[in-house]
Design an enzyme around this catalytic site. Structure first.
Site, PDB file in Angstrom:
ATOM      1  N   LYS A  14     -10.497  -4.061  11.970  1.00 58.58           N
ATOM      2  CA  LYS A  14      -9.334  -3.567  12.759  1.00 58.58           C
ATOM      3  C   LYS A  14      -9.229  -4.357  13.855  1.00 58.58           C
ATOM      4  O   LYS A  14      -8.139  -4.919  14.474  1.00 58.58           O
ATOM      5  CB  LYS A  14      -9.431  -2.062  13.177  1.00 58.58           C
ATOM      6  N   GLY A  20      -0.184   5.033  -0.814  1.00 59.36           N
ATOM      7  CA  GLY A  20      -1.205   5.771   0.028  1.00 59.36           C
ATOM      8  C   GLY A  20      -0.767   6.719   0.810  1.00 59.36           C
ATOM      9  O   GLY A  20       0.336   7.339   0.644  1.00 59.36           O
ATOM     10  N   GLN A  21      -1.679   7.382   1.455  1.00 51.35           N
ATOM     11  CA  GLN A  21      -1.431   8.615   2.374  1.00 51.35           C
ATOM     12  C   GLN A  21      -0.407   8.413   3.514  1.00 51.35           C
ATOM     13  O   GLN A  21       0.624   9.072   3.420  1.00 51.35           O
ATOM     14  CB  GLN A  21      -2.718   8.929   3.237  1.00 51.35           C
ATOM     15  N   ASP A  79       2.467  -1.735  -4.361  1.00 53.87           N
ATOM     16  CA  ASP A  79       0.997  -1.325  -4.413  1.00 53.87           C
ATOM     17  C   ASP A  79       0.430  -1.862  -5.679  1.00 53.87           C
ATOM     18  O   ASP A  79       1.283  -2.461  -6.455  1.00 53.87           O
ATOM     19  CB  ASP A  79       0.936   0.209  -4.564  1.00 53.87           C
ATOM     20  N   GLY A  90       0.691  -1.059  -0.008  1.00 53.77           N
ATOM     21  CA  GLY A  90      -0.047  -0.091  -0.064  1.00 53.77           C
ATOM     22  C   GLY A  90       0.828   1.344   0.084  1.00 53.77           C
ATOM     23  O   GLY A  90       0.471   2.251   0.660  1.00 53.77           O
ATOM     24  N   TYR A  94     -15.258  -1.486   8.879  1.00 53.03           N
ATOM     25  CA  TYR A  94     -13.799  -1.110   9.085  1.00 53.03           C
ATOM     26  C   TYR A  94     -13.266  -1.510  10.545  1.00 53.03           C
ATOM     27  O   TYR A  94     -12.144  -2.007  10.919  1.00 53.03           O
ATOM     28  CB  TYR A  94     -13.464   0.279   8.843  1.00 53.03           C
TER      29      TYR A  94
HETATM   30  P1  NAD Z   1      -4.698   4.816   1.747  1.00 53.88           P
HETATM   31  O1  NAD Z   1      -6.072   4.569   1.239  1.00 53.88           O
HETATM   32  O2  NAD Z   1      -4.212   6.257   1.651  1.00 53.88           O
HETATM   33  O3  NAD Z   1      -3.765   3.804   0.943  1.00 53.88           O
HETATM   34  C1  NAD Z   1      -4.046   2.511   0.633  1.00 53.88           C
HETATM   35  C2  NAD Z   1      -3.029   2.007  -0.509  1.00 53.88           C
HETATM   36  O4  NAD Z   1      -3.329   0.748  -0.580  1.00 53.88           O
HETATM   37  C3  NAD Z   1      -3.302   2.727  -1.876  1.00 53.88           C
HETATM   38  O5  NAD Z   1      -2.227   3.148  -2.225  1.00 53.88           O
HETATM   39  C4  NAD Z   1      -4.012   1.571  -2.622  1.00 53.88           C
HETATM   40  O6  NAD Z   1      -3.740   1.762  -4.091  1.00 53.88           O
HETATM   41  C5  NAD Z   1      -3.470   0.268  -1.830  1.00 53.88           C
HETATM   42  N1  NAD Z   1      -4.227  -0.851  -2.021  1.00 53.88           N
HETATM   43  C6  NAD Z   1      -5.633  -1.153  -2.188  1.00 53.88           C
HETATM   44  N2  NAD Z   1      -6.041  -2.139  -2.458  1.00 53.88           N
HETATM   45  C7  NAD Z   1      -4.835  -2.833  -2.692  1.00 53.88           C
HETATM   46  C8  NAD Z   1      -4.392  -4.283  -3.085  1.00 53.88           C
HETATM   47  N3  NAD Z   1      -5.454  -5.181  -3.028  1.00 53.88           N
HETATM   48  N4  NAD Z   1      -2.976  -4.734  -3.047  1.00 53.88           N
HETATM   49  C9  NAD Z   1      -2.096  -3.842  -2.928  1.00 53.88           C
HETATM   50  N5  NAD Z   1      -2.565  -2.314  -2.472  1.00 53.88           N
HETATM   51  C10 NAD Z   1      -3.648  -1.933  -2.414  1.00 53.88           C
HETATM   52  O7  NAD Z   1      -4.558   4.356   3.239  1.00 53.88           O
HETATM   53  P2  NAD Z   1      -3.591   4.858   4.458  1.00 53.88           P
HETATM   54  O8  NAD Z   1      -4.182   6.176   5.039  1.00 53.88           O
HETATM   55  O9  NAD Z   1      -2.418   5.028   3.912  1.00 53.88           O
HETATM   56  O10 NAD Z   1      -3.831   3.662   5.220  1.00 53.88           O
HETATM   57  C11 NAD Z   1      -2.869   2.690   5.406  1.00 53.88           C
HETATM   58  C12 NAD Z   1      -3.152   1.964   6.695  1.00 53.88           C
HETATM   59  O11 NAD Z   1      -3.178   2.564   7.844  1.00 53.88           O
HETATM   60  C13 NAD Z   1      -4.418   1.023   6.699  1.00 53.88           C
HETATM   61  O12 NAD Z   1      -4.277  -0.096   7.323  1.00 53.88           O
HETATM   62  C14 NAD Z   1      -5.380   2.165   7.709  1.00 53.88           C
HETATM   63  O13 NAD Z   1      -6.419   1.438   8.168  1.00 53.88           O
HETATM   64  C15 NAD Z   1      -4.219   2.442   8.276  1.00 53.88           C
HETATM   65  N6  NAD Z   1      -4.922   3.718   9.092  1.00 53.88           N
HETATM   66  C16 NAD Z   1      -4.926   5.020   8.637  1.00 53.88           C
HETATM   67  C17 NAD Z   1      -5.098   6.125   9.069  1.00 53.88           C
HETATM   68  C18 NAD Z   1      -5.192   7.316   8.352  1.00 53.88           C
HETATM   69  O14 NAD Z   1      -5.585   8.382   8.857  1.00 53.88           O
HETATM   70  N7  NAD Z   1      -4.544   7.502   7.151  1.00 53.88           N
HETATM   71  C19 NAD Z   1      -5.392   6.063  10.516  1.00 53.88           C
HETATM   72  C20 NAD Z   1      -5.492   4.849  10.979  1.00 53.88           C
HETATM   73  C21 NAD Z   1      -5.169   3.700  10.500  1.00 53.88           C
HETATM   74  C1  AKB Z   2     -10.500   6.907   8.935  1.00 55.10           C
HETATM   75  O1  AKB Z   2     -10.996   7.835   8.905  1.00 55.10           O
HETATM   76  O2  AKB Z   2     -10.948   5.818   8.345  1.00 55.10           O
HETATM   77  C2  AKB Z   2      -8.994   6.713   9.189  1.00 55.10           C
HETATM   78  C3  AKB Z   2      -8.871   6.114  10.616  1.00 55.10           C
HETATM   79  C4  AKB Z   2      -8.950   7.033  11.650  1.00 55.10           C
HETATM   80  O3  AKB Z   2      -8.634   4.997  10.735  1.00 55.10           O
HETATM   81  N1  AKB Z   2      -8.327   7.914   9.129  1.00 55.10           N
END
Ligand code: NAD
Ligand code: AKB
Length: 310
Positions: free
Chosen positions: A142, A11-12, A34, A8, A138
């Site tokens: 988790k 992603g962000q 990714d 991934g 979600y």
């Molecule tokens: P995101 O949505 O920005 O990025 C996810 C990435 O996964 C994307 O680049 C997408 O192309 C890739 N992806 C989707 N399906 C896929 C697949 N089948 N195979 C390979 N890659 C694939 O998510 P993020 O914000 O970077 O979050 C990453 C992790 O952190 C997640 O587990 C999320 O639950 C967790 N998280 C994020 C936040 C947040 O605020 N960003 C908060 C809490 C937890």
């Molecule tokens: C969401 O809002 O889904 C994420 C998280 C807090 O897990 N930013």
């Protein structure tokens, strides 16, 4: 020297984590992966669909990594729109990545979230160990993910580690479809239009964190002495408890004419109301020294400076 496969990675979190890890461990030691690759992306990279068990295993084996950081997932709002797809990706991808870690004897990191909590969880200073009955797909993923990582640690001895992230705020890659995304959008809109309409209602508090603190937490946790990690797969970490009006107040210190309006989205509002206001992160502080550096004002000053350049 550590060698890491990040799933991934576009992603962000992944887009910034890969850069930070490359600064720390060297470019050739961090393999991004990714479903797709951004134009101009440099450094080792593999196209890997995490729902394909062999693809993750092959990428990890090919690059002889010793660590997987598994980020590929669907976030809360998107997952609520397509719950079955979310289950298949969030749980299927996780178990595939854990299987690669088990078979190849790799260290493993994956993030949980404040989304693992639910409406019956204590909302203020949410304890490390408390009621966890989430009402979103979600959140179900988790909580199950935290338990699955515990299982791979106890049953197979995989060195699994994880944190419960708050909503993350950053300026490099936009968020991917979560409930806390408004806290990023508000900065972009403040810069562009000096106004923002929030889909989250006034007085709705959620835990938030600036990306540099989130990335440091991963590196610190992965480097921590394993003997000290009692809550290894699900550390509460916390930095900023805020509602939309708190962001507006912080932004007005730089853009006095900034205006905040509300047009509440009932789906994301319901999710937000089921999540804690702020987490107690004392276990992370005691067991591996977690400490956030950014409060809302320090983060706002940095976000607006970075977005102005952008
Ligand atoms: P995101 O949505 O920005 O990025 C996810 C990435 O996964 C994307 O680049 C997408 O192309 C890739 N992806 C989707 N399906 C896929 C697949 N089948 N195979 C390979 N890659 C694939 O998510 P993020 O914000 O970077 O979050 C990453 C992790 O952190 C997640 O587990 C999320 O639950 C967790 N998280 C994020 C936040 C947040 O605020 N960003 C908060 C809490 C937890
Ligand atoms: C969401 O809002 O889904 C994420 C998280 C807090 O897990 N930013």
């Amino acid at each position: 020297m550590r060698k890491i496969l990040v799933t991934g990675a576009m992603g962000q979190i992944g887009s910034e984590l890969v850069s930070q890890l490359r600064e720390y461990y060297g470019t050739s030691n961090v393999i991004g992966s990714d479903l797709w690759k951004k134009d101009g992306e440099e450094g080792p990279f593999e196209i890997v669909d995490v729902t394909d068990e062999k693809a993750i295993h092959d990428a990890a084996k090919k690059h002889k990594v010793d660590t997987i950081m598994h980020l590929a997932a669907l976030l809360s709002a998107k997952a609520e729109a397509v719950p079955k797809i979310a289950w298949d990706l969030n749980m299927g991808g996780l178990i595939n990545a854990l299987e690669a870690a088990r078979d190849l004897d790799l260290q493993f990191f994956t993030p949980s979230s404040i989304g693992a909590f639910g409406p019956t969880t204590p909302k203020k200073n949410t304890p490390q160990k408390t009621i966890m009955r989430p009402t979103t797909m979600y959140g179900v993923n988790k909580v199950a993910g935290e338990l699955l990582c515990d299982y791979y640690y106890y049953r197979y001895g995989v060195d699994t580690r994880g944190v419960r992230y708050p909503g993350l705020i950053s300026h490099v890659t936009p968020p991917g479809g979560g409930t806390t995304d408004y806290a990023v959008e508000i900065y972009y809109e403040a810069m562009k239009h000096k106004t923002y309409t929030s889909y989250i209602a006034q007085n709705t508090y959620m835990d938030m964190m600036y990306m540099p603190d989130a990335l440091n937490a991963i590196i610190q946790l992965m480097e921590a002495d394993p003997g000290k990690l009692v809550h290894r797969n699900a550390y509460n970490i916390s930095a900023i408890s805020a509602a939309p009006e708190d962001f507006a107040k912080a932004i007005r210190k730089h853009i006095p004419e900034f205006e905040l309006a509300y047009d509440v989205d009932p789906v994301r509002q319901q999710i937000a109301e089921s999540w804690p206001d702020n987490l107690d992160s004392s276990a992370a502080a005691e067991e591996w020294g977690f400490k956030a550096e950014y409060d809302i004002d320090k983060m706002t000053a940095d976000m607006l400076t970075k977005l102005q350049v952008k």
